[in-house]
Design a protein around this motif. Sequence first.
Motif, PDB file in Angstrom:
ATOM      1  N   HIS A  55      40.085  51.334  36.561  1.00 43.61           N
ATOM      2  CA  HIS A  55      39.591  49.984  36.618  1.00 43.61           C
ATOM      3  C   HIS A  55      38.649  49.862  37.843  1.00 43.61           C
ATOM      4  N   GLU A  60      36.524  48.515  31.797  1.00 44.47           N
ATOM      5  CA  GLU A  60      37.168  47.213  31.035  1.00 44.47           C
ATOM      6  C   GLU A  60      38.515  47.781  30.449  1.00 44.47           C
ATOM      7  N   GLN A 102      52.323  43.567  34.338  1.00 48.45           N
ATOM      8  CA  GLN A 102      51.503  42.361  34.952  1.00 48.45           C
ATOM      9  C   GLN A 102      51.989  42.321  36.483  1.00 48.45           C
ATOM     10  N   GLU A 106      49.316  43.148  39.453  1.00 48.47           N
ATOM     11  CA  GLU A 106      48.897  42.107  40.438  1.00 48.47           C
ATOM     12  C   GLU A 106      49.321  42.261  41.913  1.00 48.47           C
ATOM     13  N   LEU A 110      45.054  43.775  41.114  1.00 49.30           N
ATOM     14  CA  LEU A 110      44.356  43.653  39.901  1.00 49.30           C
ATOM     15  C   LEU A 110      44.822  42.348  39.365  1.00 49.30           C
ATOM     16  N   VAL A 111      43.653  41.664  38.680  1.00 45.44           N
ATOM     17  CA  VAL A 111      43.849  40.451  38.135  1.00 45.44           C
ATOM     18  C   VAL A 111      44.086  40.594  36.542  1.00 45.44           C
ATOM     19  N   THR A 112      45.191  40.255  36.079  1.00 41.46           N
ATOM     20  CA  THR A 112      45.413  40.351  34.675  1.00 41.46           C
ATOM     21  C   THR A 112      45.785  39.131  34.028  1.00 41.46           C
ATOM     22  N   ARG A 113      45.685  39.446  32.720  1.00 44.09           N
ATOM     23  CA  ARG A 113      46.257  38.396  31.509  1.00 44.09           C
ATOM     24  C   ARG A 113      47.276  38.988  30.670  1.00 44.09           C
ATOM     25  N   HIS A 135      37.806  37.892  29.419  1.00 42.76           N
ATOM     26  CA  HIS A 135      38.529  38.323  30.516  1.00 42.76           C
ATOM     27  C   HIS A 135      38.140  39.580  30.732  1.00 42.76           C
ATOM     28  N   LYS A 138      35.193  39.897  32.698  1.00 45.04           N
ATOM     29  CA  LYS A 138      35.206  39.611  34.044  1.00 45.04           C
ATOM     30  C   LYS A 138      35.955  40.417  35.136  1.00 45.04           C
ATOM     31  N   ARG A 140      39.133  41.422  34.176  1.00 49.27           N
ATOM     32  CA  ARG A 140      40.646  41.420  34.330  1.00 49.27           C
ATOM     33  C   ARG A 140      41.282  42.451  33.201  1.00 49.27           C
TER      34      ARG A 140
END
Length: 261
Positions: A55, A60, A102, A106, A110-113, A135, A138, A140
């Motif tokens: 990442h 991505e 997740q 985090e 890292l930003v996750t969804r 996402h 951006k 994520r």
Amino acid sequence: MAESQMAASLRYRRILLKLGGEALGPRHTSEAGEPRIGIDPVAVRRIAAEVKRVHDLGVEVAMVIGGGNIWRGADAAAAGMDRATADYVGMLATVMNSLAMQDAMEKLGLVTRVQTAIEMPPVAEPFIRRRAVRHLEKGRVVILAAGSGNPFFTTDTAAALRAIELNAQVLLKATKVDGVYDDDPMRNANARKFEELSYMRALNMGLKVMDSTAISLCKDNRLPIVVFNLDQPGALEAIMRGEKRGTLVHDLEESVIGERA
């Protein structure tokens, strides 16, 4: 190296990483010799760190995680449970694994969804293709849980489906071995490893790359599959940089397949 130069040197810019649930589970066995079930935080953190490495290169990343460390629907069905019910329980197991991943990611910044195929608003977003793509754009990491939301379909098939929907350039299948062999290398020291393999040969030989539905989906949409060993530190990053790791399953003329390691 400047960020633009680093990105230009990458072989893949958007990937879908498929993990079996066993990758998140305890590696040791019980006193009775049976595999332990559950989630090993150390294993989860190690995988999260490997994903962060790629990442940070500008890749991505979308992920699909199985639930075999907690529940196996096929085994439960064989023991007499209704197959659809057993598969739905397995989907919930994948959500548990996804939330654990997740959390680990985090904690690394890292930003996750997490998006689920079965709606459960208190813990995750529903899977919406356009939202998932946004996402990724951006930066994520998107973790796709609950399989495809349908019983009788494996998480391998869900991974192939999501990879195609999200326009991933490659489906990366992490396993316990460093590629695809013509026999189980854990039992047969003379098993041959394939450097490259065509979709059709993988299907015709019955090789345990992924289930046939998943391979057929990839074949019909010309999505390459790389089968590799995530336990090898840096293997994922090496693949992003174009190094040969594992086995590449793709559109390949039959006359040049079957190359040995």
